[in-house]
Design an enzyme around this catalytic site. Structure first.
Site, PDB file in Angstrom:
ATOM      1  N   SER A 416      -4.980  -5.226  -5.260  1.00  0.00           N
ATOM      2  CA  SER A 416      -4.414  -5.528  -6.567  1.00  0.00           C
ATOM      3  C   SER A 416      -5.003  -6.814  -7.145  1.00  0.00           C
ATOM      4  CB  SER A 416      -2.899  -5.678  -6.434  1.00  0.00           C
ATOM      5  OG  SER A 416      -2.258  -5.644  -7.687  1.00  0.00           O
ATOM      6  N   PRO A 417      -5.105  -6.912  -8.482  1.00  0.00           N
ATOM      7  CA  PRO A 417      -5.573  -8.168  -9.078  1.00  0.00           C
ATOM      8  C   PRO A 417      -4.669  -9.329  -8.677  1.00  0.00           C
ATOM      9  CG  PRO A 417      -5.522  -6.407 -10.712  1.00  0.00           C
ATOM     10  CD  PRO A 417      -4.820  -5.888  -9.497  1.00  0.00           C
ATOM     11  N   GLN A 495     -10.574  -6.781 -14.281  1.00  0.00           N
ATOM     12  CA  GLN A 495      -9.407  -6.743 -15.166  1.00  0.00           C
ATOM     13  C   GLN A 495      -9.607  -7.784 -16.257  1.00  0.00           C
ATOM     14  OE1 GLN A 495      -5.457  -8.616 -14.322  1.00  0.00           O
ATOM     15  NE2 GLN A 495      -4.769  -6.488 -14.078  1.00  0.00           N
ATOM     16  N   TYR A 577       1.221 -11.548 -21.069  1.00  0.00           N
ATOM     17  CA  TYR A 577       0.008 -12.124 -21.640  1.00  0.00           C
ATOM     18  C   TYR A 577      -0.209 -11.548 -23.041  1.00  0.00           C
ATOM     19  CZ  TYR A 577      -0.487 -13.841 -16.905  1.00  0.00           C
ATOM     20  OH  TYR A 577      -0.247 -14.473 -15.710  1.00  0.00           O
ATOM     21  N   ARG A 625      -3.172  -1.791 -17.396  1.00  0.00           N
ATOM     22  CA  ARG A 625      -1.969  -2.262 -16.686  1.00  0.00           C
ATOM     23  C   ARG A 625      -0.896  -2.584 -17.710  1.00  0.00           C
ATOM     24  NH1 ARG A 625      -0.963  -6.321 -11.596  1.00  0.00           N
ATOM     25  NH2 ARG A 625      -1.549  -4.387 -10.549  1.00  0.00           N
ATOM     26  N   ARG A 719      -0.039  -8.961  -1.695  1.00  0.00           N
ATOM     27  CA  ARG A 719       0.257  -9.854  -0.570  1.00  0.00           C
ATOM     28  C   ARG A 719      -0.215  -9.309   0.778  1.00  0.00           C
ATOM     29  NH1 ARG A 719       4.194 -10.782  -4.332  1.00  0.00           N
ATOM     30  NH2 ARG A 719       4.660 -12.965  -4.812  1.00  0.00           N
TER      31      ARG A 719
END
Length: 770
Positions: A416-417, A495, A577, A625, A719
Site C-alpha cells: 500500500s502507498p 500514486q 487531500y 483511491r 503496516r
C-alpha cells in the site's frame, strides 16, 4: 482452584432477570459462597420464554464444565449436535461440514438452571417485577442487572452506564417448526418484494425422528413492508413465511410463541458497573443472532463475574476486573456480529455470485471463519470454491494472477502507498530505493509509491516526494529500473496527489498535521476551510485559473511517471487531500458548478482523471483511491462511495482502491480487523468492478478469505510490509507454496523455508470448582 471456599465479598445479592446469564451467575456465586443470600427476580412465569433454540460453543461448554459439572452434565444430556451447514440459493444446495454445533431448547436450558439454583438454595421469584435497582442497591451488597436488551436498570442509570443503542436495517421474527433439521440451514428467497433469508437449526430430537427447529426469517425493512408483513396480523405473517420457505420446511407449518417482527439493536455501554450494580448479558451488550452469541456471551459474563468476585474480595476491584476481562472479548464478538448482520443487510448485492463463492462468502461473512479455518473443517468444499475461483492447482487464492489492461499481476498482494517523508526537494533518494526495492524483492505483485506530489505547494510536508521536475523523474527511473531488473514480474505503481488543505505540515514523527514552525507555503483547496480550525492555515479556494493549473500539474506529472517507467498510475482522491476535498460535502462548500450535489462535487476530480488518462499509455491501468466514508456526520457514506466509483469507472478507471476517512479531524472510525473492507465489498458487488481492499488486513489468511469470497480483487497492506518487507514470500512459505506467484530471488532462496517455532500451552480454564 477447587472447592467452594467461604469468601469475603458480597453476601446479599440481587439478580434482576431470570434469563440464562442471571440464573447462571446466581448459581455460581451461591456455589462459591453457600451462606450467601441470593434472590433472582423474574417478571415472567418459569416456563415463559422468548425464542426457541439456544446454540452454545465448545469453548463456552468447556468453561461450564470446569465451573459446574452438574450443569454441564445436564446440558450434555439435552444437546442436539450436528456438523453441517447447508446453504440453499437458486435451487443449489452447498454443504460445508466440520463446524460442530450444539443446541438445546431455551426452555430446557432454563429448567436446568432453575433446578440448579433451587438445589443450591437460590431464591427464585417468578411473576414478580424486581424493585428498582437503586432500591435493591441500598439493601444488597451486589445487584446483577441481567434484564436484557430493554434493561430498565440500564435506562434508569443511563448517565452512569452511558448506553448507545444502534438499530439496524432488517426485520426478523423467531419461529419454530416441529421437526428436526439435519444441519444449520441458510436459505435465500428472491421474491417479487425483494430478498428474504431463513436461518434455521435443530434444537430437539426424539427417538421417533421428531423434534423441533428454530426458524428465523429476516429481510430488509423495505422488503418487509412491501411484502405486507407490517399488517397487524401475526398469524398471516407466519403462514406467509411458511409458504415462502416451504421447501426448507417440507411444507410443514411454523409456530409462534408470542413472536413478533423485531428490529435488531446493537447495545454498547461506556461502563458496565455503577456503585454495586453491574450489567451482564444483553443489558451490557448485544450480538446479532446470525453468529449465535447472545446466550453464550451472557453465560461467559456470569463465569467471569463469579471468578473475579472470588479472586478479588473488594467489590469495586472485582467489578473493574470483570469489565476489563470481558470488554475486549465482547467488543471483538460485536465487531464480528456487526459484520455478519451488515452482510445480511446487503445480501441483495451477492445473489449473483457463483453458487460456491456465494456459500463461502456467507460462511466467512463475520471474518471469524476464514479460508484456512474452513479448509481445516471441510477441505473438499474449500477446494471446490478455489477451483471455481480459478486457482491453479495447489495455489492459494492470493497467488492467482490478475490482469488489468496490459498489466499482468502475478499475485493479488499490493504494498500500500505509505508516505515516508524522507525526500529532499521532492527527490526520492537512496532511502526510497531501499524501501521500495526491498518490498519488490519481498514478493508482492504490485508495489505502490507513497503519494507523489504534482507541485511544490501540493506537498504535505517538506519531506514528500514529487514528480514536478525532471530531476525527480530521473530519480524515480532509478527505482523503477531496479524493480524491473532485480525483481522481474513485480509491478510498480505511482500514486499522484495534491495535499490541498492538509499541506505545509511537519514530518509525521515531528507532529502529524501540525503546521511548520516556519517556511509555510500557501494552500489551496475546494473551499477556504482549514483542516483543523485554529491550527492549520486557511486555504485559498481554487478559482477557474487555479483549477486549470492543478489539472495541468497532474497531467505533467503523469507524463513524467510514464517516462520514469511506472507500470500503473493511481489518482489519489482520498484522505482529505485536494481531490478528496472536492468530493466530501464536509470540505466542499462551493456554490458554483463544482459544489453542491455529488455529481457537481465529482466534476473536478473527473476532469483531472480524464486529463491524466489521456496522456497515460492506453495499455497501462489507472486506479483511483477514494475515501468511501468520512466517518463523520454529514459526510460521505457507502451510497456516495458506490456512485463515486461508478463515475470513475465510467471514465475509464480499471480498479477502485477503497480506503476510508482522514478527511476531517473529528472522524470516528470503527477500527478493527479488516474494518474498511466492507466498503470495497459493497462497491465490487454492486458495480461488478475490480477493487483494492485496504484497512487492517494483516494476515495471508485474511487476504485469501477476502479474495475467495469475492469481496476484493487485490489486497493492499501497509503496516505488515513495514514490519516485514518479505511478507508475501513468507506467506507463500507458510502455506507451502512454491509456484510462479511468489518466486524467491536467487540470493534469498536459502531462506525460503519457514523456521521452526516453539510450542505454546493453552490457557487454563477461567473458573474451576470441584
Amino acid at each position: 482452584m477447587t472447592g467452594p471456599t467461604a469468601p469475603d465479598g458480597p453476601r446479599r445479592i440481587a439478580v434482576i432477570g431470570g434469563g440464562p446469564g442471571g440464573l447462571y451467575a446466581a448459581a455460581l456465586l451461591k456455589r462459591l459462597g453457600p451462606d450467601r443470600e441470593i434472590t433472582v427476580w423474574e417478571r415472567n412465569a418459569p416456563d415463559d420464554t422468548f425464542g426457541f433454540g439456544v446454540v452454545l460453543s465448545d469453548e463456552t461448554l468447556g468453561g461450564i464444565e470446569h465451573a459446574d459439572p452438574v450443569v454441564h452434565a445436564a446440558l450434555q444430556r439435552a444437546f442436539v449436535r450436528w456438523d453441517d451447514i447447508d446453504i440453499v440459493h437458486r435451487g443449489h444446495t452447498q454443504t460445508s461440514g466440520g463446524h460442530g454445533f450444539a443446541a438445546l431448547g431455551r426452555r430446557r436450558l432454563l429448567e436446568i438452571l432453575h433446578a440448579r439454583c433451587q438445589g443450591l438454595g437460590v431464591r427464585l421469584r417468578f411473576r414478580t417485577q424486581a424493585p428498582p435497582a437503586a432500591e435493591l442497591a441500598a439493601s444488597h451488597d451486589l445487584v446483577i442487572a441481567a434484564d436484557g436488551v430493554h434493561s430498565l436498570t440500564r435506562d434508569a442509570h443511563a448517565e452512569h452506564f452511558g448506553p448507545r443503542v444502534t438499530p439496524h436495517r432488517c426485520r426478523y421474527i423467531w419461529l419454530a417448526a416441529d421437526f428436526s433439521l439435519n444441519a444449520f440451514r441458510f436459505e435465500i428467497a428472491e421474491t417479487p418484494h425483494g430478498v428474504m433469508q431463513l436461518h434455521a437449526y435443530p434444537y430437539a430430537r426424539t427417538p421417533d425422528g421428531g423434534g423441533a427447529s428454530t426458524v428465523i426469517v429476516e429481510m430488509r425493512e423495505e422488503v418487509w413492508r412491501a411484502a405486507g408483513f407490517d399488517a397487524p396480523d401475526p398469524a398471516a405473517s407466519i403462514r406467509s413465511c411458511a409458504a415462502i420457505f416451504a421447501d426448507a420446511l417440507g411444507h410443514r407449518p411454523l409456530r409462534s410463541h408470542h413472536s413478533s417482527w423485531l428490529t435488531f439493536r446493537t447495545v454498547v455501554n461506556a461502563h458496565w458497573s455503577y456503585g454495586n450494580t453491574v450489567l451482564i448479558g444483553d443489558a451490557a451488550h448485544t450480538a446479532h443472532f446470525s453468529i449465535g452469541s447472545g446466550t453464550k456471551l451472557a453465560v461467559e459474563d456470569a463465569l467471569a463475574l463469579a471468578a473475579c468476585i472470588r479472586e478479588r474480595p473488594d467489590l469495586p476491584d472485582a467489578l473493574a476486573a470483570y469489565e476489563a476481562e470481558r470488554r475486549p472479548v465482547v467488543e471483538s464478538t460485536q465487531r464480528a456480529a456487526v459484520a455478519s448482520l451488515r452482510w445480511f443487510e446487503e445480501l441483495g448485492t451477492y445473489v449473483d455470485q457463483p453458487p460456491r463463492q456465494f456459500a463461502f462468502n456467507l460462511l466467512t461473512r463475520s471474518r471469524r471463519v476464514t479460508h484456512d479455518n474452513l479448509r481445516l473443517r471441510d477441505a473438499g468444499f474449500t477446494a471446490a470454491v478455489e477451483k471455481e475461483f480459478g486457482c491453479p492447482p495447489q495455489t492459494p487464492p492470493m497467488f492467482t494472477p490478475l490482469r488489468l489492461r496490459g498489466l499482468q499481476l502475478r499475485n493479488r498482494v499490493v504494498v500500500s502507498p505509505m508516505d515516508m517523508y524522507s525526500a529532499t526537494d521532492g527527490v526520492p533518494g537512496d532511502f526510497h530505493l531501499v524501501h521500495l526495492g526491498a518490498r519488490a524483492l519481498g514478493g508482492a505483485g504490485l508495489v505502490m509509491t507513497e503519494m507523489v506530489c504534482v507541485s511544490p505547494e501540493g506537498r504535505i510536508t517538506p519531506g514528500c516526494t514529487g514528480l514536478y521536475t525532471d530531476e525527480q523523474a530521473a530519480a524515480w527511473s532509478r527505482i523503477t529500473d531496479f524493480v524491473h531488473r532485480d525483481s522481474p514480474g513485480t509491478a510498480i505503481g505511482v500514486q499522484l496527489g495534491h495535499s490541498g488543505r492538509k499541506g505545509s505540515t511537519k514530518l509525521m514523527w515531528e507532529g502529524i498535521d501540525q503546521p511548520l514552525d516556519d517556511g509555510n507555503w500557501p494552500l489551496t483547496a475546494a473551499s477556504p476551510l482549514p483542516y483543523a480550525p485554529g491550527v492549520n492555515q486557511i486555504p485559498r479556494a481554487l478559482d477557474r485559473a487555479g483549477l486549470d493549473t492543478v489539472r495541468a500539474q497532474f497531467t505533467a506529472a503523469a507524463r513524467r511517471a510514464d517516462a520514469a517507467g511506472f507500470d500503473l498510475l493511481e489518482l489519489h482522491c482520498a484522505h482529505g487531500y485536494l481531490l478528496s476535498g472536492f468530493l466530501s460535502p464536509l470540505t466542499n462548500h462551493r456554490t458554483d458548478a463544482y459544489g453542491g450535489p455529488l455529481a457537481n462535487r465529482l466534476r473536478f476530480p473527473l476532469e483531472v482523471f480524464d486529463a491524466v488518462r489521456e496522456v497515460w499509455p492506453d495499455d497501462r491501468p489507472m486506479t483511483v483511491r477514494i475515501s468511501a466514508t468520512d466517518w463523520a456526520e454529514g459526510g460521505t457514506g457507502a451510497e456516495d462511495a458506490v456512485e463515486t466509483a461508478r463515475a470513475f469507472v465510467a471514465h475509464g478507471a480499471d480498479a477502485i482502491d477503497v480506503s476510508t476517512g482522514q478527511v476531517v479531524p473529528h472522524e470516528r472510525p470503527e477500527y478493527g480487523r479488516s474494518y474498511q473492507t466492507p466498503y470495497a465489498d459493497r462497491i465490487r458487488n454492486t458495480l461488478c468492478v475490480p477493487v483494492i481492499a485496504v484497512g487492517a488486513i494483516s494476515s495471508w489468511d485474511d487476504v485469501n478469505s477476502l479474495l475467495l469470497a469475492g469481496r476484493a480483487d487485490l489486497c493492499a497492506l501497509a503496516r505488515p510490509h513495514l514490519y516485514d518487507p518479505h511478507w508475501t514470500l513468507h506467506a507463500a512459505a507458510e502455506q507451502g507454496y512454491t509456484g510462479p506467484g511468489a518466486p524467491w530471488p536467487a540470493p534469498y532462496r536459502a531462506g525460503s523455508r519457514t523456521p521452526p517455532t516453539g510450542r505454546t500451552d493453552a490457557p487454563r480454564p477461567r473458573l474451576t470448582l470441584g
